[in-house]
Design a protein around this motif. Structure first.
Motif, PDB file in Angstrom:
ATOM      1  N   GLU A   1       4.219   3.631   3.490  1.00  0.00           N
ATOM      2  CA  GLU A   1       4.851   4.079   4.724  1.00  0.00           C
ATOM      3  C   GLU A   1       5.494   5.443   4.511  1.00  0.00           C
ATOM      4  O   GLU A   1       5.879   5.798   3.390  1.00  0.00           O
ATOM      5  N   ARG A   2       5.601   6.194   5.589  1.00  0.00           N
ATOM      6  CA  ARG A   2       6.223   7.521   5.502  1.00  0.00           C
ATOM      7  C   ARG A   2       7.650   7.418   4.994  1.00  0.00           C
ATOM      8  O   ARG A   2       8.094   8.275   4.216  1.00  0.00           O
ATOM      9  N   ALA A   3       8.372   6.383   5.377  1.00  0.00           N
ATOM     10  CA  ALA A   3       9.762   6.239   4.963  1.00  0.00           C
ATOM     11  C   ALA A   3       9.900   6.040   3.457  1.00  0.00           C
ATOM     12  O   ALA A   3      10.964   6.285   2.882  1.00  0.00           O
ATOM     13  N   ALA A   4       8.822   5.580   2.812  1.00  0.00           N
ATOM     14  CA  ALA A   4       8.858   5.344   1.370  1.00  0.00           C
ATOM     15  C   ALA A   4       8.504   6.599   0.570  1.00  0.00           C
ATOM     16  O   ALA A   4       8.605   6.600  -0.657  1.00  0.00           O
ATOM     17  N   ASN A   5       8.077   7.635   1.266  1.00  0.00           N
ATOM     18  CA  ASN A   5       7.640   8.873   0.630  1.00  0.00           C
ATOM     19  C   ASN A   5       8.841   9.805   0.475  1.00  0.00           C
ATOM     20  O   ASN A   5       9.339  10.337   1.463  1.00  0.00           O
ATOM     21  N   PRO A   6       9.307  10.054  -0.749  1.00  0.00           N
ATOM     22  CA  PRO A   6      10.545  10.798  -0.915  1.00  0.00           C
ATOM     23  C   PRO A   6      10.426  12.301  -0.721  1.00  0.00           C
ATOM     24  O   PRO A   6      11.428  12.975  -0.435  1.00  0.00           O
TER      25      PRO A   6
END
Length: 230
Positions: A175-180
């Motif tokens: 998910e995009r939210a997991a991409n730092p």
């Protein structure tokens, strides 16, 4: 296994790498200064994190042109295993040993915290100690960790199974939210075509024993040891 840990002006994870590859695994590990011109007798090469040459020009750009990197390239061409972690990943892309580039984090901030990444393959010399789809928790510490490549390169990486690690949620979802950092396709680590050169942004050497808060990174070094001594 005898591991060479390449040391540049500005390296700051070199001692950690020597400790894990040497003392923790009960093997041999030595620092190799960037001006040296031999890797004779070495079984594996590790390029650690840090800020080589103060990140002047671009992260890893000057280090990629140092004398020892000519030997690292020859070592890799002979099939020797090479691991580049964080700044080491940046150096490998600058040296042309891995495709793509590491650019500024999309937040434009330095990031230093734990992330989750998923093991995409276990049939490699770097991941045989893990389970397919296993989610690891490892730390990151970088300002330029945003992996970028053109669409043709990305398609080739996907099609050839050369994306070894992806940033995911704790449950393993991409998910995009997991991409730092904004990396394309949530890419956290890739392989070269031959499968003997790995570049990754998270730090397995900083999560290799319980005293440091986790052991998820140890499997990478154990996988490499098993591949070298088999």
């Amino acid at each position: 296994m005898k591991t060479a840990v390449i040391q540049f002006p500005g390296s700051n994870c070199d001692a950690d790498a020597v400790y894990v590859a040497g003392e923790l695994l009960g093997q041999q590990a030595k620092l190799v200064w960037h001006t040296e011109t031999s890797l004779e007798g070495v079984d594996a090469v590790l390029i650690p994190g840090g800020f080589s040459y103060g990140d002047h020009l671009r992260s890893g750009a000057i280090a990629a042109r140092s004398p020892i990197m000519h030997e690292v390239r020859r070592f890799a061409e002979r099939g020797g295993p090479v691991v580049g972690i964080c700044n080491g990943f940046q150096i490998l892309t600058e040296a042309g040993l891995l495709p793509g580039a590491l650019t500024r984090n999309d937040s434009l901030h330095f990031l230093c915290h734990d992330v989750h990444l998923r093991v995409e393959r276990t049939d490699t010399i770097f991941t045989s100690a893990y389970r397919q789809g296993q989610v690891l928790r490892l730390p990151i510490a970088h300002n330029e960790g945003n992996y970028y490549a053109d669409e043709e390169t990305l398609a080739r990486l996907r099609g050839e199974g050369r994306v070894l690690f992806r940033y995911v949620t704790p449950g393993g979802e991409v998910e995009r939210a997991a991409n730092p950092n904004g990396s394309q396709n949530n890419i956290a680590g890739i392989l070269n075509e031959r499968g003997n050169v790995l570049g990754m942004m998270p730090h397995p050497e900083r999560a290799a024993e319980a005293l440091l808060g986790g052991t998820d990174g140890r499997g990478l070094f154990e996988s490499l040891l098993a591949a070298v001594v088999r």
